[in-house]
Scaffold this motif. Structure first.
Motif, PDB file in Angstrom:
ATOM      1  N   SER A  42      58.244  -4.351 -15.299  1.00  0.00           N
ATOM      2  CA  SER A  42      57.552  -3.908 -16.505  1.00  0.00           C
ATOM      3  C   SER A  42      56.161  -3.414 -16.122  1.00  0.00           C
ATOM      4  N   ILE A  43      55.542  -2.728 -17.050  1.00  0.00           N
ATOM      5  CA  ILE A  43      54.201  -2.194 -16.831  1.00  0.00           C
ATOM      6  C   ILE A  43      53.308  -2.707 -17.953  1.00  0.00           C
ATOM      7  N   ARG A  44      52.133  -3.173 -17.597  1.00  0.00           N
ATOM      8  CA  ARG A  44      51.189  -3.685 -18.598  1.00  0.00           C
ATOM      9  C   ARG A  44      50.817  -2.591 -19.596  1.00  0.00           C
ATOM     10  N   THR A  45      50.519  -3.019 -20.793  1.00  0.00           N
ATOM     11  CA  THR A  45      50.110  -2.092 -21.837  1.00  0.00           C
ATOM     12  C   THR A  45      48.882  -1.300 -21.414  1.00  0.00           C
ATOM     13  N   SER A  46      47.936  -1.933 -20.751  1.00  0.00           N
ATOM     14  CA  SER A  46      46.723  -1.230 -20.319  1.00  0.00           C
ATOM     15  C   SER A  46      47.054  -0.120 -19.320  1.00  0.00           C
TER      16      SER A  46
END
Length: 71
Positions: free
Chosen positions: A38-42
């Motif tokens: 997954s990739i962080r929202t930031s």
């Protein structure tokens, strides 16, 4: 296809290197090769600010990789 593979596919589709992508978005060097499931929202926000045509649901489904391709 995992998140890293989808990201690399996106970069190939716009003909940009991993290093150029990381520099343009302000992400750390090696981000692409180290990205997990997954990739962080930031990080997504940084990517979206430079590549507004990218649909942020792309980590979930390759079929929604680019917003304009889903029309």
């Amino acid at each position: 296809m995992n998140t890293r593979e989808r990201l690399k596919l996106f970069l190939a589709s716009i003909n940009i290197s991993e290093g150029s992508f990381e520099k343009a978005t302000g992400l750390a060097k090696g981000f692409v090769s180290k990205v997990g499931d997954s990739i962080r929202t930031s990080s997504l926000e940084k990517i979206k600010s430079v590549y507004p045509s990218l649909n942020t649901s792309w980590p979930v489904s390759y079929t929604h990789l680019r917003a304009h391709e889903t029309k």
